[in-house]
Design a protein around this motif. Structure first.
Motif, PDB file in Angstrom:
ATOM      1  N   THR A   4       0.819  -1.211   0.000  1.00  0.00           N
ATOM      2  CA  THR A   4       0.000   0.000   0.000  1.00  0.00           C
ATOM      3  C   THR A   4       0.850   1.258   0.000  1.00  0.00           C
ATOM      4  OG1 THR A   4      -0.150  -0.098   2.406  1.00  0.00           O
ATOM      5  CG2 THR A   4      -1.956  -1.091   1.133  1.00  0.00           C
ATOM      6  N   ARG A  12      -2.207   0.788  -7.591  1.00  0.00           N
ATOM      7  CA  ARG A  12      -2.745  -0.047  -6.507  1.00  0.00           C
ATOM      8  C   ARG A  12      -4.171  -0.489  -6.814  1.00  0.00           C
ATOM      9  NH1 ARG A  12      -0.546   4.118  -2.829  1.00  0.00           N
ATOM     10  NH2 ARG A  12      -2.718   4.659  -2.551  1.00  0.00           N
ATOM     11  N   THR A  16      -5.402  -4.326  -7.426  1.00  0.00           N
ATOM     12  CA  THR A  16      -6.521  -4.886  -6.657  1.00  0.00           C
ATOM     13  C   THR A  16      -7.585  -5.434  -7.599  1.00  0.00           C
ATOM     14  OG1 THR A  16      -6.110  -3.392  -4.811  1.00  0.00           O
ATOM     15  CG2 THR A  16      -8.313  -4.357  -4.956  1.00  0.00           C
ATOM     16  N   GLU A  19      -6.265  -8.709  -9.051  1.00  0.00           N
ATOM     17  CA  GLU A  19      -6.181  -9.744  -8.018  1.00  0.00           C
ATOM     18  C   GLU A  19      -7.557 -10.319  -7.703  1.00  0.00           C
ATOM     19  OE1 GLU A  19      -4.315  -7.803  -4.749  1.00  0.00           O
ATOM     20  OE2 GLU A  19      -2.304  -8.059  -5.564  1.00  0.00           O
ATOM     21  N   ARG A  20      -8.529  -9.460  -7.549  1.00  0.00           N
ATOM     22  CA  ARG A  20      -9.880  -9.916  -7.221  1.00  0.00           C
ATOM     23  C   ARG A  20     -10.539 -10.590  -8.424  1.00  0.00           C
ATOM     24  NH1 ARG A  20     -12.082  -6.630  -2.320  1.00  0.00           N
ATOM     25  NH2 ARG A  20     -13.941  -7.800  -2.871  1.00  0.00           N
ATOM     26  N   VAL A  61     -14.549  -6.906  -9.144  1.00  0.00           N
ATOM     27  CA  VAL A  61     -14.136  -6.624  -7.762  1.00  0.00           C
ATOM     28  C   VAL A  61     -15.119  -7.188  -6.736  1.00  0.00           C
ATOM     29  CG1 VAL A  61     -12.780  -4.589  -8.346  1.00  0.00           C
ATOM     30  CG2 VAL A  61     -15.202  -4.325  -7.828  1.00  0.00           C
ATOM     31  N   ARG A  65      -9.885 -11.770  -3.234  1.00  0.00           N
ATOM     32  CA  ARG A  65      -8.640 -12.261  -3.816  1.00  0.00           C
ATOM     33  C   ARG A  65      -8.558 -13.762  -3.530  1.00  0.00           C
ATOM     34  NH1 ARG A  65      -2.990 -12.594  -1.741  1.00  0.00           N
ATOM     35  NH2 ARG A  65      -1.628 -12.200  -3.527  1.00  0.00           N
ATOM     36  N   GLY A 161      -0.703 -11.114  -7.900  1.00  0.00           N
ATOM     37  CA  GLY A 161      -0.541  -9.749  -8.371  1.00  0.00           C
ATOM     38  C   GLY A 161       0.374  -9.605  -9.550  1.00  0.00           C
TER      39      GLY A 161
END
Length: 162
Positions: A4, A12, A16, A19-20, A61, A65, A161
């Motif tokens: 972060t 970022r 995210t 990743e999700r 989203v 993750r 990631g």
């Protein structure tokens, strides 16, 4: 895992997102939502159409993750991210991007069939769109060599990631 403190807010957020979206439930339901979307158009169901659009928007989203990404659905998302990060794009006359170019008229055919309430054309067009999209994703998985990671992998925390 994404730090972060490193990178811009956009970086970022993008990390995210990917990743999700690598959650197999995200990829799997995203594939299956297209027939529902076409059905909503065919039936002129405004509520289903709106709900489907909302789901498409939040899907990447919506899910957490994943703990592992060594499954096919996660790998297609990871491969797409790598493909795009390498600047290969999604449209072009080269293989496999030509599959997405071919998908344009098939998509128009599917939409026109649904709007005209032609059931055979709607089903065939919908299947055609899905086949071409899955063919493209399968090709980029093979071309990128993405394998994902499982709980026994040494770098399993970092590979989602990447």
């Amino acid at each position: 895992m994404v730090s972060t403190t490193d990178g811009s807010l956009r970086d970022r957020l993008e990390a995210t997102f990917w990743e999700r979206h690598a959650n197999p439930w995200s990829a799997g339901t995203r594939i299956l939502v297209y027939p529902v979307f076409m059905y909503a158009i065919y039936r002129r169901d405004a509520k289903l159409f709106a709900a489907t659009l909302a789901f498409i928007a939040v899907n990447p989203v919506l899910f957490s993750r994943p703990e592992r990404t060594d499954n096919y659905l996660s790998r297609i998302v990871l491969a797409e991210r790598e493909w795009l990060d390498e600047g290969r794009g999604t449209m072009g006359l080269d293989y496999p991007n030509v599959l997405n170019v071919l998908n344009i008229p098939v998509t128009f055919y599917a939409f026109a069939s649904a709007i005209r309430r032609k059931p055979v054309g709607t089903v065939l067009g919908t299947l055609g769109v899905m086949v071409l999209k899955l063919w493209w994703t399968d090709a980029i998985v093979k071309k990128t060599g993405v394998t994902g990671s499982g709980p026994g992998d040494a770098d399993s925390d970092d590979s989602v990631g990447q």
